[in-house]
Scaffold this motif. Structure first.
Motif, PDB file in Angstrom:
ATOM      1  N   ALA A  52       0.837  -1.205   0.000  1.00 20.39           N
ATOM      2  CA  ALA A  52       0.000   0.000   0.000  1.00 20.39           C
ATOM      3  C   ALA A  52       0.871   1.253   0.000  1.00 20.39           C
ATOM      4  O   ALA A  52       0.518   2.274  -0.587  1.00 20.39           O
ATOM      5  CB  ALA A  52      -0.924  -0.006   1.214  1.00 20.39           C
ATOM      6  N   TYR A  55       4.481   0.009  -3.140  1.00 22.71           N
ATOM      7  CA  TYR A  55       4.326  -0.617  -4.455  1.00 22.71           C
ATOM      8  C   TYR A  55       4.035   0.466  -5.489  1.00 22.71           C
ATOM      9  O   TYR A  55       3.321   1.433  -5.210  1.00 22.71           O
ATOM     10  CB  TYR A  55       3.174  -1.619  -4.399  1.00 22.71           C
ATOM     11  CG  TYR A  55       2.907  -2.355  -5.691  1.00 22.71           C
ATOM     12  CD1 TYR A  55       3.738  -3.393  -6.103  1.00 22.71           C
ATOM     13  CD2 TYR A  55       1.811  -2.009  -6.493  1.00 22.71           C
ATOM     14  CE1 TYR A  55       3.489  -4.064  -7.289  1.00 22.71           C
ATOM     15  CE2 TYR A  55       1.563  -2.686  -7.679  1.00 22.71           C
ATOM     16  CZ  TYR A  55       2.407  -3.703  -8.068  1.00 22.71           C
ATOM     17  OH  TYR A  55       2.163  -4.371  -9.230  1.00 22.71           O
ATOM     18  N   HIS A 119      -0.921  -6.846  -4.711  1.00 22.25           N
ATOM     19  CA  HIS A 119      -0.192  -5.611  -4.409  1.00 22.25           C
ATOM     20  C   HIS A 119      -0.933  -4.396  -4.956  1.00 22.25           C
ATOM     21  O   HIS A 119      -1.024  -3.356  -4.302  1.00 22.25           O
ATOM     22  CB  HIS A 119       1.245  -5.690  -4.945  1.00 22.25           C
ATOM     23  CG  HIS A 119       2.066  -6.716  -4.209  1.00 22.25           C
ATOM     24  ND1 HIS A 119       3.187  -7.314  -4.738  1.00 22.25           N
ATOM     25  CD2 HIS A 119       1.899  -7.262  -2.974  1.00 22.25           C
ATOM     26  CE1 HIS A 119       3.679  -8.186  -3.858  1.00 22.25           C
ATOM     27  NE2 HIS A 119       2.906  -8.169  -2.786  1.00 22.25           N
ATOM     28  N   TYR A 123      -2.535  -1.338  -2.802  1.00 19.63           N
ATOM     29  CA  TYR A 123      -2.149   0.041  -3.127  1.00 19.63           C
ATOM     30  C   TYR A 123      -3.395   0.918  -3.321  1.00 19.63           C
ATOM     31  O   TYR A 123      -3.532   1.976  -2.724  1.00 19.63           O
ATOM     32  CB  TYR A 123      -1.282   0.043  -4.389  1.00 19.63           C
ATOM     33  CG  TYR A 123      -0.885   1.416  -4.861  1.00 19.63           C
ATOM     34  CD1 TYR A 123       0.258   2.043  -4.367  1.00 19.63           C
ATOM     35  CD2 TYR A 123      -1.655   2.096  -5.807  1.00 19.63           C
ATOM     36  CE1 TYR A 123       0.619   3.308  -4.792  1.00 19.63           C
ATOM     37  CE2 TYR A 123      -1.308   3.360  -6.229  1.00 19.63           C
ATOM     38  CZ  TYR A 123      -0.165   3.971  -5.731  1.00 19.63           C
ATOM     39  OH  TYR A 123       0.176   5.232  -6.154  1.00 19.63           O
TER      40      TYR A 123
END
Ligand code: CU
Length: 666
Positions: A52, A55, A119, A123
């Protein structure tokens, strides 16, 4: 020193991208991503928290099937501050909000491996509106091959505000403030003075709400991905069945079937949802007999009437006029599919500019009647969310209205002939069924996700319990004589025998109220066959969802011990098994039980006798594949039956059964 740490972290990320994650690991990731959605990701979720923060979705173009285009696009929108803030309501029918949610769907569906999927999700979770995020990840998990074996946590435990009375939510807050666990009884939204309360157990059933919202995630109106087979017909069929089922529930509760909605007459029943958004205040209330108002920015009522008459003109003409002026014939078995696309309307509509979006606009117009001009800054109504719409009695009136338009088309088609209905290899000699009995039971669901989380205040267990309909499991035996070995198609229907005045329906009157109970394929051998079938085998229904706390616990345990997740993959789209049998009454409510057998040539797939393809194709098709039955949905009761003798073929068997209701159950 600092640089080394970064380099190591990068190496870990790169190495991780190559290793594929086990099902348990991916389930754990999904659970964590949707857990406590209105709070930031927990710091104990190290990997997701790291993604978060650090990435970069624009630095992994080769991990996306679109070369990263969708990710670049969304990151840019966020950088330009174009996206909806967090802690704000979200409605799929709001055009801009939908666009944003779909940008994330686009990113996730293009992720080619689970690392990129998770991921990216982590994010964007921290940067987008929570409602948009939940919608996007649910749709993406449903359709992405990376996640297709995962179990979607029940939405009623992920976003409890959409399913739970405000009174209960307030009690849950108090429970946490005072650190006292609680289990609260949830009442239906109206008082007993409102006759509609007698059937609130159906419209307000959280399993039914969940089926409805998931149906629309499996078959989104905005879908432009790989072609979905008979999507328009399924739109007709799934909603037609909801309508027929609701009418059956009404009859057993001494109510008359639903009357359709009229744009030029008041909406007879009001609705007070007793529900609040997590952010955005209360769902608006509509009084009884509210006359329709034009809704600013959505539609004028005269537009709705024009849209309706264009569609009915098309039915009368027997064709849809495409944008280029050419015609699509609808006076055939495929007409219903086109008409479903037109009425919804979906991306598949051949001419949305002309035929409009009757269903979607109607949902918005109905949802906004409490504040049609936005004077009071009310958030969208329950009709503007698929998970809350069926709570409002106007939902069923609206769908009855559209269902009658579909009927106008079906009634125009020629009735089936005896030759078409006859399958002369099969002679059904009898059908037996064990006792059919419904009852109410108490169901408990978790409210933990309704509450805000901080690292300093401990969570306490808060649950709600509510009465819900269920039935005893039952079994039927179909006795069928076959002349030769064959795979056969079996359709089982249940239809109320009497109307609200206890007058027996004529077959042609009640065929439109027929409820599909099961649709399956079985091998028969030459001679006498006994086809035994259990209620829990029905391809219409799904079993109870695995609760979110259980799902979390099982995934965490499996990952910790390096074992497999011992929960079977299950579709979220499907009528709740508990509601498969309509409610009976104390004396036994009479229903026609019709078994209709045709040949194996109706099967679209070769393996249907041993593979149920996800289990719930009756109302939800088979994910990513063709609908299994070649015949029109609802066959043979989808067409007029002007002469009863026509359906009296040996491969059809009809008898009356009684459904009892045990009102003294525990
Ligand atoms: Cu719907």
């Amino acid at each position: 020193m600092r640089w080394t740490t970064v380099a190591v972290a990068l190496l870990v990320v790169v190495a991780g991208a190559e290793a594929s994650r086990s099902r348990a690991e991916r389930q754990l990731g999904l659970n964590r991503l949707v857990n406590k959605i209105t709070s930031p990701l927990s710091s104990s979720y190290a990997e997701l928290k790291e993604a978060a923060t650090n990435y970069d979705p624009t630095a992994h173009d080769d991990h996306f099937s679109d070369g990263g285009a969708a990710a670049h696009n969304l990151v840019e929108e966020i950088q330009d501050h174009h996206v909806l803030e967090q802690h704000h309501w979200f409605s799929l029918f709001n055009t801009r909000q939908r666009e944003e949610a779909l940008m994330l769907v686009d990113v996730l569906l293009h992720a080619t491996d689970s690392d990129t999927f998770f991921h990216c999700a982590a994010y964007f979770r921290e940067k987008m509106n929570e409602g948009e995020f939940i919608y996007a990840i649910y749709v993406a998990v449903t359709h992405s091959p990376v996640t297709s074996d995962l179990i979607l946590p029940p939405l009623y435990e992920v976003t409890p505000h959409m399913f739970t009375n405000s009174e209960i939510i307030n009690k849950a807050y108090t429970a946490k403030m005072t650190q006292t666990p609680g289990n609260f009884n949830m009442e239906f939204s109206s008082s007993k003075k409102n006759p509609e309360t007698r059937v609130a157990y159906f419209g307000e059933d959280i399993g039914m709400n969940s089926h409805h919202v998931h149906w629309h995630m499996d078959f989104p109106f905005w879908w432009h991905g790989e072609h979905i087979d008979r999507k328009g017909e399924l739109f007709f069929w799934a909603h037609h069945q909801l309508t027929a089922r609701f009418d059956a529930e009404r009859l057993s509760n001494w109510l008359s079937p639903v009357d359709e909605l009229h744009w030029d007459r008041p909406i007879k029943d009001g609705f007070a949802p007793h529900t609040s958004y997590k952010f955005g205040g209360e769902f608006p209330t509509r009084p009884d007999n509210k006359a329709f108002d034009d809704v600013d920015g959505v539609a004028r009522m005269s537009d709705m009437i024009i849209t309706e008459s264009r569609i009915r003109d098309a039915i009368a003409h027997g064709y849809i006029e495409k944008e280029d002026g050419t015609h699509v014939n609808i006076d055939d078995v495929h007409g219903i599919d086109v008409l479903g696309d037109v009425i919804e309307s979906s991306v598949y509509s051949p001419n949305a500019a002309y035929y409009g979006a009757l269903h979607n606009q109607a949902h918005r117009v109905l949802g906004a009647q409490a504040d049609p001009h936005g004077k009071f800054n009310m958030p969208p109504g329950v009709m503007e969310h698929f998970e809350t719409a069926t709570r409002d009695p106007a939902f069923f009136r609206l769908h009855k209205y559209m269902d009658n338009i579909f009927k106008e088309h079906k009634d125009k088609l020629p009735p089936y002939t005896k030759e078409e209905l006859l399958h002369d290899n099969i002679h059904i000699t009898g059908v037996d069924v064990t006792e059919l009995k419904t009852f109410f039971e108490d169901f408990e669901n978790d409210l933990g996700n309704a509450l805000d989380t901080t690292e300093t205040v401990a969570d306490v267990k808060v649950t709600a319990h509510v009465a819900r309909l269920n039935h005893e499991p039952y079994t039927y035996n179909i006795y069928a004589h076959a002349d030769h070995d064959e795979t056969i198609t079996v359709r089982v229907y249940l239809t109320p025998k009497y109307d609200e005045n206890q007058i027996a329906y004529d077959m042609d009157d009640n065929r439109w109220g027929t409820i599909l109970m099961d649709l399956f394929w079985v091998n028969v051998h030459a001679g006498d066959n006994n086809i035994e079938r259990h209620s829990y085998d029905s391809t219409v229904a799904i079993p109870d969802r695995v609760s979110f706390p259980t799902l979390i616990q099982k995934a965490e345990e499996a990952v910790a011990s390096g074992s497999e997740l011992d929960l079977p993959a299950s579709r979220a789209c499907g009528h709740p098994q508990r509601l498969l049998l309509p409610k009976g009454n104390d004396y036994g409510m009479d229903f026609w039980l019709d078994v209709f057998i045709s040949g194996g040539e109706d099967a679209v797939h070769d393996d249907l006798t041993e593979n149920d393809h996800g289990g719930t194709h009756g109302y939800c098709g088979i994910h990513g594949q063709k609908y299994p039955d070649k015949k029109p949905m609802g066959y043979p009761f989808d067409r007029r039956i002007p002469d009863h003798r026509v359906v009296k073929v040996p491969n059809h068997f009809g008898r009356v059964v009684q459904v009892f209701h045990d009102s003294h159950h525990h």
